[in-house]
Design a protein around this motif. Sequence first.
Motif, mmCIF file in Angstrom:
data_model
loop_
_atom_site.group_PDB
_atom_site.id
_atom_site.type_symbol
_atom_site.label_atom_id
_atom_site.label_comp_id
_atom_site.label_asym_id
_atom_site.label_seq_id
_atom_site.Cartn_x
_atom_site.Cartn_y
_atom_site.Cartn_z
ATOM 1 N N LEU A 36 -7.877 9.704 -2.528
ATOM 2 C CA LEU A 36 -8.042 8.641 -3.517
ATOM 3 C C LEU A 36 -9.255 7.813 -3.145
ATOM 4 O O LEU A 36 -9.429 7.456 -1.977
ATOM 5 C CB LEU A 36 -6.796 7.753 -3.559
ATOM 6 C CG LEU A 36 -5.551 8.339 -4.218
ATOM 7 C CD1 LEU A 36 -4.349 7.451 -3.891
ATOM 8 C CD2 LEU A 36 -5.726 8.443 -5.716
ATOM 9 N N TYR A 160 -10.360 9.971 -8.152
ATOM 10 C CA TYR A 160 -9.759 11.106 -7.454
ATOM 11 C C TYR A 160 -10.854 12.047 -6.976
ATOM 12 O O TYR A 160 -11.577 12.637 -7.790
ATOM 13 C CB TYR A 160 -8.794 11.866 -8.372
ATOM 14 C CG TYR A 160 -7.783 10.975 -9.040
ATOM 15 C CD1 TYR A 160 -6.882 10.220 -8.291
ATOM 16 C CD2 TYR A 160 -7.726 10.855 -10.427
ATOM 17 C CE1 TYR A 160 -5.961 9.383 -8.896
ATOM 18 C CE2 TYR A 160 -6.807 10.028 -11.044
ATOM 19 C CZ TYR A 160 -5.928 9.290 -10.274
ATOM 20 O OH TYR A 160 -5.017 8.463 -10.879
ATOM 21 N N SER A 194 -2.922 12.826 -9.957
ATOM 22 C CA SER A 194 -2.627 11.421 -9.652
ATOM 23 C C SER A 194 -1.285 11.280 -8.959
ATOM 24 O O SER A 194 -1.158 10.596 -7.925
ATOM 25 C CB SER A 194 -2.637 10.602 -10.945
ATOM 26 O OG SER A 194 -2.176 9.282 -10.726
#
Length: 225
Positions: A36, A160, A194
């Motif tokens: 992340l 991402y 995610s």
Amino acid sequence: MCSLNTAACTNSELLSPLHPNPSPGVIRENDEEARLLDMDDDEEGVDGLPVVQVGQTPDVLRMEFMARAAEDGTVNAAKLQQVLNTIFKGEVEFSLDLTRSLLAMMDRDLSGNVDYYEFEPLAYSLRRWVDVYNKRRDPQTGSLSGHSWGLGDALKDLGYLVPRRLRGLVVVRYGDHLGNISLRDFLMATCRISVMLERFCRHSKGKEERATLYLNDWLQDTIYC
């Protein structure tokens, strides 16, 4: 307990099933690791893209949601599908399968339902994902090309960082025979990425690239997503 390590796996351990193991001695190109990214929480977001504009005011969002909510103020996947198809009418049609994955992303108590306070950030996230897709898609095909930098740039815009070898698997799983990814498939892929990155971070300590968890927890994370 299972130990998951995102840094210890080499390219040879994460090769696409479309390509056999290379011969010994072949030098492989280094690739980044999945993670992340730290994103600034400003109003403009990345490259000036809006973060919180959904196309409707919060009052309209609440009205659409509550019109389909049960007595306890929650909606299930079928009702959520109706809400999303109303809000994003003319842009993307949400399938029930995609809606179930989106609901699982926000369903903190694993009830199979979401309330308005779980729904509102989902609507904002989807608006963001759609805007990024539209910015990065090929103007000629109208789709996001998995064989160019478009996919990686779109995911990076959303925070991402996905290695090239794994982006290749995204194309295999969600792209068509030409490697193009539709908006609906991009939303599904982004949802899965995610969810799995954020759940991994929840199990890891700090910014370590290793997580230790029980098998039942891993199964829960992979089944309900």
